[in-house]
Design a protein around this motif. Structure first.
Motif, short mmCIF file in Angstrom:
data_model
loop_
_atom_site.label_atom_id
_atom_site.label_comp_id
_atom_site.label_asym_id
_atom_site.label_seq_id
_atom_site.Cartn_x
_atom_site.Cartn_y
_atom_site.Cartn_z
N ILE A 111 -14.68 -2.42 6.76
CA ILE A 111 -13.65 -2.02 7.62
C ILE A 111 -12.45 -1.16 6.57
O ILE A 111 -12.29 -0.16 6.62
CB ILE A 111 -12.88 -2.97 8.26
N LEU A 112 -11.65 -2.02 5.97
CA LEU A 112 -10.56 -1.67 5.15
C LEU A 112 -10.96 -0.77 4.08
O LEU A 112 -10.53 0.44 3.93
CB LEU A 112 -9.79 -2.86 4.60
N ILE A 148 -4.51 -4.34 6.47
CA ILE A 148 -3.90 -4.93 5.45
C ILE A 148 -3.04 -6.07 5.65
O ILE A 148 -2.99 -6.90 4.92
CB ILE A 148 -2.90 -3.73 4.91
N SER A 149 -2.42 -6.08 6.98
CA SER A 149 -1.41 -7.14 7.36
C SER A 149 -2.66 -8.42 7.38
O SER A 149 -2.16 -9.42 7.09
CB SER A 149 -0.43 -7.05 8.48
N VAL A 150 -3.60 -8.31 7.86
CA VAL A 150 -4.55 -9.37 8.26
C VAL A 150 -5.18 -9.83 6.75
O VAL A 150 -5.15 -10.88 6.57
CB VAL A 150 -5.98 -8.86 8.90
N ILE A 200 -6.76 -11.28 -5.96
CA ILE A 200 -5.53 -11.42 -4.78
C ILE A 200 -4.33 -10.46 -5.04
O ILE A 200 -4.03 -9.67 -4.67
CB ILE A 200 -5.18 -12.77 -4.39
N GLN A 201 -3.91 -10.86 -6.59
CA GLN A 201 -2.67 -10.12 -7.08
C GLN A 201 -2.83 -8.67 -7.04
O GLN A 201 -2.36 -7.87 -6.75
CB GLN A 201 -2.43 -10.62 -8.41
N LEU A 202 -4.09 -8.33 -7.54
CA LEU A 202 -4.63 -6.79 -7.45
C LEU A 202 -4.50 -6.07 -6.15
O LEU A 202 -3.86 -5.11 -6.32
CB LEU A 202 -5.89 -6.58 -8.30
N GLU A 203 -5.09 -6.80 -5.29
CA GLU A 203 -5.07 -6.20 -3.85
C GLU A 203 -3.60 -6.29 -3.54
O GLU A 203 -3.26 -5.19 -2.93
CB GLU A 203 -5.94 -7.00 -2.90
N ASN A 204 -2.99 -7.39 -3.58
CA ASN A 204 -1.64 -7.24 -2.89
C ASN A 204 -0.64 -6.48 -3.51
O ASN A 204 0.28 -6.00 -2.88
CB ASN A 204 -1.05 -8.70 -2.88
N GLU A 205 -0.46 -6.66 -4.89
CA GLU A 205 0.47 -5.59 -5.59
C GLU A 205 0.23 -4.38 -6.03
O GLU A 205 1.08 -3.57 -6.36
CB GLU A 205 0.99 -6.68 -7.13
#
Length: 167
Positions: free
Chosen positions: A79-80, A96-98, A148-153
């Motif tokens: 999806i994303l 993204i919020s999910v 996670i950091q790479l995706e979030n930031e």
């Protein structure tokens, strides 16, 4: 959580290059790493179940993490990520919020792993399997934290800004 240093300046890369990196270096790695961790944990629990420092319940917890992480990665892959590759930035805010919420859950899972393993402290006179399990778990936690950091930031931060500019 554990590692806070991104390996290179991903903010300068294209969205597609970053997604390719995530798929090849994190998604694929987690899918091959978790079954190994489960196998090692099962062996340690079966062999050392009566040891007071045995990480009781670790195998089942890793199986649960594997299912949750696989579900999460499939949502990104199906999806994303296609949405982001095709400039669906405005539509990406919901997914993204999910993903951000699920990343918080993954952070909690990693903290639980550390608690179950007494912060990866190998007992004195532990067998090689137990030592290997904790070494591999440490690597898994570092990799998942970087993922996670790479995706979030980087990936999500840029898309969130792009999406806000479009709306």
């Amino acid at each position: 959580m554990i590692s806070s240093v991104l390996p290179q300046k991903w903010s300068e890369e294209t969205t597609s290059a970053l997604i390719d990196h995530l798929l090849e270096n994190y998604h694929a790695r987690h899918r091959e790493h978790l079954p190994t961790l489960i196998k090692l944990a099962r062996k340690v629990e079966q062999t050392h179940g009566d040891h007071p420092e045995c990480p009781a319940g670790l195998t089942q917890y890793l199986i649960s993490m594997e299912q949750e992480l696989d579900s999460h990665m499939l949502k990104e892959e199906q999806i994303l990520f296609p949405m982001l590759r095709h400039n669906g930035h405005a539509r990406a805010r919901g997914p993204i919020s999910v993903m951000l919420m699920e990343h918080q859950e993954h952070d909690q899972s990693m903290k639980r792993l550390l608690t179950l393993t007494r912060f990866l402290k190998v007992p004195n006179n532990a067998c090689l399997t137990w030592a290997s399990l904790y070494e591999e778990l440490g690597q898994f936690i570092d990799e998942l934290s970087q993922h996670i950091q790479l995706e979030n930031e980087v990936l999500f931060a840029g898309q969130t800004l792009d999406a806000q500019a479009v709306s």
